[in-house]
Write a protein that holds these residues in place. Structure first.
Motif: not given
Length: 580
Positions: A438-439, A442, A505, A508-514
């Motif tokens: 995801r990170g 993004w 981004l 942020l994208g990497s930290l937004s979910r496991s």
């Protein structure tokens, strides 16, 4: 028509390539480290012809930043290169998109985004090389000012024939690369010969220009370098921002450009090859780079003011009455342009077919075709031929949108900054365990969007557009060419803000979910400090027999090629598969 003199040179060049391909199977293994090193200098040696001289004519010594970056990667970055080569071999990786996608849980979407960015960045660059071939014939024919739009070139049919020949060669080479490793010793040999031709010709032109024609004075070279008589540096001649940006682009190009990733990493067969390239590639580029500034200074004194600086290597000998030397220079320029048409097109076709088209075809086949009747051997070969043809047609058409007076360095740097959007997920995947697909998605999407806004949009709307002079909605801080008040060159502005958006981004994208389980496994494989043991990774894989593997693989590369791969693996590992 003086341009006709280039026909024998073109024929000899293609015959040389044909011989290189045919003789690749009988080459001595002792020569391979040298061939590997020479081929790794392919992109840098082309920049000597189409980019360095033009940039040096306008900005002096700044051009050296790109080469310093390349030298840094091959020297101080040598441990990183070894680590990446080891990963590529252990994971069976064949391209830059495959590498980045594999790191993030073998993500199809990440690999697809990498391929899309690469396609958008490379096709205009291939088109630039096609334009260079047009200009080579123009200059050889005595027209130093490139032909304007709407006027028919005398050499038009020659150029068109040349492009068709390049297309045939590219499609022929591409059809050979449907093996499981996507390696091609013949193509590697061709690139090594091309690099030798380019470097020898450029050094020859430089030496003769300096010694026998009109060598530049020490005072003139000092002005171009940026030194004053008292030893001070002239601030107008050297921009630290430009120098650092070129340095970063050069360092990253060794691993991010698909052609360089393939040559440096995928084609590597052992540490000894990389150890030779570690010093030989920088040495070759250094020797060639010594003559960039002298040519940039001699050119204006011998040729018309409107002559493109990127073609001083050809126009200077002709203007000095040394037409024989001009024919040799034509060979060097032809080799430089053809190299960056054929090889990137082949690699791009592999990436597009593997990461964009084939997954769709496989899913459709899985839903409509019985397993027993699925055979994709011909499909893959024909698909790659079709993609290569589409790339070349698009590149040929795109060249007609390029301005009459082309500064080759400027558009090349625009495309290079697009490729720099792969840097955060590439390095982040090697250094940060928590990086996720995801990170990566993004970050690349955000960085690419900022690149398009700051570097592509200004070329579409024109410099007099209110969008550029006043900013959108009158917000001067959002002017594309000076975003947030950064007054710098277009590529520095685009590089800084696109990478800033990309990195932000990505985090942020990497930290937004496991991370998913597969992402964690791949992170442990790619990050040296946290690698899973071979046994642990093996325990995670399902049990598959050799016959099952052969049946599956033969659908993509054919039965004969599959048998050869299994035999080679058995011999290399002294392992004899047990049929079950």
């Amino acid at each position: 028509m003086k341009g006709l003199a280039g026909i024998p040179i073109v024929l000899c060049y293609f015959l040389l390539q044909y011989w290189a391909i045919r003789s690749a199977d009988v080459q001595a293994k002792s020569w391979r480290p040298l061939i590997y090193s020479l081929s790794a200098a392919a992109s840098g040696s082309t920049w000597l012809y189409f980019g360095s001289t033009g940039y040096a004519a306008n900005h002096g010594l700044e051009f050296i930043g790109l080469y310093l970056g390349i030298v840094l990667t091959y020297t101080l970055g040598f441990p990183l290169l070894l680590r990446i080569v080891a990963l590529v071999k252990s994971e069976g990786i064949t391209s830059i998109s495959n590498f980045i996608g594999a790191r993030y849980g073998k993500s199809f979407s990440v690999a697809a985004i990498v391929t899309v960015i690469t396609t958008i960045g490379l096709i205009p660059y291939i088109s630039l090389q096609v334009t260079a071939i047009h200009y080579l014939y123009d200059v050889l024919g005595g027209t130093y000012d490139p032909h304007p739009h709407g006027q028919r070139m005398d050499e038009h049919l020659l150029v068109l024939s040349m492009i068709i020949a390049l297309g045939y060669v590219t499609i022929s080479y591409g059809a050979r690369s449907n093996q499981i490793t996507d390696r091609n010793d013949g193509l590697l040999r061709v690139l090594a010969i091309d690099s030798t031709i380019k470097l020898v010709v450029f050094v020859l032109i430089g030496v003769i220009a300096v010694v026998l024609l009109e060598g530049p004075s020490v005072e003139t070279l000092n002005q171009m370098i940026g030194f004053q008589p008292d030893g001070a540096v002239h601030p107008k001649n050297i921009s630290v921002g430009n120098l650092l940006a070129l340095f970063a682009i050069g360092a990253a190009s060794v691993l991010l450009l698909p052609s360089q990733f393939h040559l440096t990493v995928v084609e590597n067969r052992g540490k000894e090859e990389l150890e030779l390239a570690r010093w030989l590639v920088p040495l070759l580029l250094l020797v060639g780079g010594l003559f960039v500034l002298p040519l940039a200074q001699i050119g204006p004194s011998l040729v018309d003011d409107h002559a493109p600086a990127d073609f001083y290597f050809l126009s200077v000998p002709i203007a000095a009455g040394q037409y024989w030397l001009g024919l040799i220079a034509f060979l060097g320029g032809l080799s430089a342009a053809a190299t960056m048409v054929v090889f990137p097109s082949i690699l791009l076709s592999i990436m597009i077919s593997n990461d964009l088209v084939l997954p769709v075809l496989l899913r459709r086949a899985a839903a409509t075709t019985p397993k027993e009747t699925r055979d994709f051997t011909r499909t893959i070969a024909n698909l790659r031929r079709g993609v290569v043809a589409a790339i070349l047609v698009t590149a040929f058409a795109y060249q007609f949108t390029i301005q009459v007076h082309v500064d080759f360095a400027s558009p090349a740097l625009v495309f290079a900054v697009a490729m720099m959007q792969l840097l955060p997920p590439f390095l982040g995947g090697l250094l940060w365990r928590r990086g996720t697909a995801r990170g990566a998605r993004w970050g690349m999407f955000g960085g690419f969007s900022v690149w398009a806004y700051t570097m592509v949009l200004p070329t579409l709307v024109g410099m007099s557009s209110p969008l550029l002079t006043d900013g959108p909605f009158g917000l001067s801080a959002l002017r594309p060419h000076a975003l947030f008040g950064l007054e710098a060159s277009n590529y520095v502005n685009g590089l800084v803000w696109s990478l800033a958006a990309n990195l932000t981004l990505f985090i942020l994208g990497s930290l937004s979910r496991s991370a998913t389980p597969l992402e964690r496994i791949q992170a442990s494989v790619f990050i040296a400090e946290n690698r899973l043991s071979t046994n642990t990774i093996g325990n995670l894989q399902p049990g598959v027999t050799v016959d099952q593997l052969k049946t599956t693989i033969s659908k993509y590369i054919g039965i004969e090629q599959t048998d050869l791969c299994v035999q080679s693996l058995s011999q290399a590992r002294e392992y004899h598969p047990r049929r079950r």
